[in-house]
Scaffold this active site. Structure first.
Site, short mmCIF file in Angstrom:
data_model
loop_
_atom_site.label_atom_id
_atom_site.label_comp_id
_atom_site.label_asym_id
_atom_site.label_seq_id
_atom_site.Cartn_x
_atom_site.Cartn_y
_atom_site.Cartn_z
N SER A 1 0.84 -1.19 0.00
CA SER A 1 0.00 0.00 0.00
C SER A 1 0.88 1.24 0.00
O SER A 1 2.02 1.22 0.49
CB SER A 1 -0.91 0.01 1.23
OG SER A 1 -1.53 1.27 1.40
N TYR B 1 -2.46 -0.33 10.50
CA TYR B 1 -2.43 -0.71 9.10
C TYR B 1 -1.12 -0.29 8.44
O TYR B 1 -0.46 -1.08 7.75
CB TYR B 1 -3.61 -0.07 8.37
CG TYR B 1 -3.72 -0.41 6.91
CD1 TYR B 1 -4.17 -1.65 6.50
CD2 TYR B 1 -3.39 0.53 5.93
CE1 TYR B 1 -4.29 -1.97 5.14
CE2 TYR B 1 -3.50 0.24 4.58
CZ TYR B 1 -3.95 -1.01 4.19
OH TYR B 1 -4.05 -1.31 2.86
#
Length: 702
Positions: free
Chosen positions: A579, A592
């Site tokens: 990501s 995250y």
């Protein structure tokens, strides 16, 4: 209809009168219907084998006069799936006039080129080598089939005598001869000598039957095959045990699958030394009966009989000299143990080529085995794609059936090696191979995708399939996984539920992909989840869940994948879908973002470690892929919207506006990045990161 249907025990009677009424007498459609129902039964003919035809009267587009036209299966194709586009359409009179200029067996190939001058429909499929075999027989409907039961008789030492006695002179016999123009003349001659026969047996090859209507032809074919099947069934075990009886026992079913799954990548690596291959495994009871028998050692080296069989399977299989219960915990040791056996096979194939090649023979093809037999376990087949590997296995089962029948009634006789070579390296076959479409970039590659039911995972699967790969999807959500697979190419797609946090489940998924395809080349770690909370709201459970799925999950999958990649010894690709958050510090994202950063650095570490094995490790960093993503459903979208002080509905526009390109990122964009890394053009790149985020300066790697 019921009486006819119930009269067949060994073949399927599938003629549907109600369906035929809808065809309304269209002879070509009746030909296609007959072909399809015949081809649906592998006891009647093997995949791609045999051909069917009909003759009609058509208006000549040039003269306007009526002309007899033959519709016959063209080069390539399969009667079970035959359509009008797969037919060659030729003038019968022109085909028969070629007899006046035929110069003999040495000039067979030039006749095939002349078939094109006989085309009625110039846009129809290219005529096959069997075209004259249909043209020179006067019947309106003709079947040329390869039934195992019939070939068993045709490939037996007393085949001619058995045929004459069994069919009471109604089936003529023609000794083995390579298909072609002269064989068509031999069929015509046989019919001329016995005008009342109902069919012709081709020694070592197959069967010709006919009828004045499509239905008559169909029934004739079924009756001849049924009679041969019944004759063989009564012979099994009568004089001696089938295949000489059992020499070794099969492992229990689950143990067979476990051993096959462990060995498949080793075998795939050994057969892929010249070009990567896709695998198939079966422990069909017919295979086990043969490979466990006393006669395996005698029959396997003889090779197959029917040309269709050995063109798909090579002239003979490789039989593994390996105990069925051998421990396979160290695949590299097993590979070294088997390498000499494979080298002997390669040398034997090279000698076969040298002993039988002609002055104009094509160069020797891949010398590695296609069929590998492991007594007590099963049969592996390897080819350029999944369908070809599966079909090769089916063909060898056809060959086993033929050997079983021939040995029960007489003695099995394989084709002479020179005859076999002349077909395998026939210039016409070589020309057909050269006309095959160029392979796609990911042909011969096998990919496993975790999180494959999600928007990004499914898009990656679709892209890799489009580019020629076999794809195996995994996901923790079984319902979504099943739905996703329904939308994909079933022949080249496999799937299994998978919780990446459980090592046993990971091992089981890799066992399944090894059984289905032979191993793996590309692993895409796409499984993930997202939790967006500020530090004080992030719980220990949140933290552990993110670390387990994203970091531990990638570790578990990668560790097992590398074990298989090393066993194969042909390199591979690990692609980790991380990501933008692995590189950019954003609000409310500590759990995250940390997991994604760990995922990315793990990739760099493994790139350094695995490079010497030809294993590339690269990262794709998406950002804000909302399309089709379950991550963006519910709390994550709400959390990100809250962090930016906007509503969830405003997120797509917000993310696009913050990028340099002002673009919304879709799942296909991520799939294209994966393909860029595995498609071959970046084969010397590892340890790299491709950002697919529309351009976010904070995520620039350097």
């Amino acid at each position: 209809m019921e009486l006819v249907e119930n009269s067949f025990q060994y073949v399927n009677y599938l003629w549907d009168k109600k369906h035929v009424e809808t065809i309304d007498g269209d002879e070509v459609q009746l030909l296609l219907y007959r072909s399809n129902i015949l081809g649906s039964d592998l006891r009647i003919t093997n995949y791609g084998g045999g051909n069917t035809s009909c003759k009609t009267i058509e208006k000549d587009p040039v003269t306007g006069l009526p002309a007899e036209v033959m519709w016959v299966k063209g080069s390539g194709g399969d009667i079970g799936t035959l359509t009008r586009e797969g037919l060659s359409t030729l003038y019968v009179e022109k085909l028969r006039s070629l007899k006046a200029i035929y110069r003999g067996l040495a000039y067979e190939d030039e006749m095939v080129r002349l078939f094109n001058h006989c085309l009625f429909d110039v846009d129809s499929r290219a005529p096959s080598i069997d075209t004259p075999l249909h043209a020179f027989l006067p019947f309106k409907h003709i079947d040329h089939l390869h039934p195992d039961a019939v070939i068993a008789i045709a490939a037996s030492k007393q085949g001619k005598a058995i045929t004459e006695e069994l069919y009471e002179g109604q089936i003529a016999w023609i000794p083995w001869q390579r298909p072609g123009f002269d064989l068509g003349l031999q069929l015509e001659k046989a019919l001329g000598a016995s005008p009342d026969i109902r069919g012709i047996m081709l020694g070592g090859h197959g069967l010709f039957t006919w009828g004045e209507t499509s239905y008559d032809c169909y029934i004739n074919s079924l009756e001849v095959i049924e009679k041969a099947s019944h004759y063989l069934e009564n012979a099994y075990g009568r004089l001696h045990p089938v295949f000489g009886g059992e020499k070794v026992a099969s492992l229990p079913a689950q143990e067979r699958l476990n051993q096959a799954a462990s060995l498949a990548p080793v075998l795939r690596g050994l057969v892929s030394r010249e070009a990567p291959m896709i695998g198939h495994f079966t422990d069909d009871e017919r295979v086990l009966e043969f490979i466990n028998s006393h006669d395996l050692e005698k029959l396997a080296p003889l090779g197959t009989s029917c040309p269709d069989h050995f063109l798909r399977t090579k002239i003979r299989p490789l039989v593994l000299d390996l105990p069925a219960n051998v421990p396979l915990s160290n695949p590299l040791d097993i590979s070294k143990r088997l390498e000499p056996l494979f080298e002997v096979y390669r040398e034997g194939y090279a000698q076969y080529y040298e002993d039988h090649k002609r002055a104009d023979s094509p160069d020797m093809r891949n010398p590695n085995p296609v069929i590998i037999l492991w007594p007590s376990v099963g049969m592996f087949s390897f080819a350029k794609n999944k369908q070809t590997a599966r079909v090769a296995g089916e063909f060898y089962i056809n060959a086993i059936n033929v050997m079983k029948g021939a040995e029960a009634i007489s003695e099995y006789v394989a084709l002479p090696l020179q005859e076999a070579f002349d077909i395998e390296y026939w210039l016409l076959e070589e020309a057909k191979l050269q006309r095959m479409p160029r392979e796609k970039p990911l042909a011969r590659k096998i990919a496993l995708i975790t999180g494959g039911a999600g928007g990004i995972g499914k898009a990656i699967a679709q892209k890799l399939l489009e580019e020629g790969a076999c794809v195996f999807l995994t996901d923790v959500d079984e319902t979504f996984l099943a739905q996703s697979v329904q939308e994909l190419d079933r022949e080249n797609t496999g799937f299994a539920p998978l919780d990446v946090t459980r090592q046993n489940a990971v091992a089981e998924a890799f066992s399944k992909i090894s059984l289905q395809f032979g191993g793996v080349d590309i692993v895409v770690n796409c499984a993930g989840l997202a939790i967006s909370k500020p530090l004080e709201e992030t719980t220990e459970k949140d933290w552990e869940h993110l670390q387990d799925v994203i970091v531990k999950g990638q570790f578990n999958v990668t560790k097992k994948a590398v074990e298989i990649l090393k066993a194969q010894g042909i390199g591979g690709d690990l692609i980790n879908i991380a990501s933008k958050n692995a590189l950019v510090s954003g609000p409310n994202n500590v759990g995250y973002g940390t997991a994604k950063a760990a995922q990315t650095h793990m990739s760099r570490l493994l790139a350094a470690e695995l490079g010497p094995f030809g294993i590339r490790v690269n990262v794709v960093n998406p950002d804000a892929v909302i399309e089709g993503s379950r991550i963006w459903e519910g709390a994550w979208a709400e959390g990100r919207a809250k962090a930016y002080g906007i509503s969830p509905e405003e997120l797509p526009g917000h993310y696009a506006k913050r990028t340099l390109l002002n673009e919304i990122i879709g799942t296909r964009d991520i799939a294209n990045a994966v393909f860029a890394l595995v498609g071959g053009l970046l084969s010397k790149s590892t340890g790299n990161i491709i950002n697919v985020d529309g351009g976010i300066p904070g995520a620039f790697v350097r």
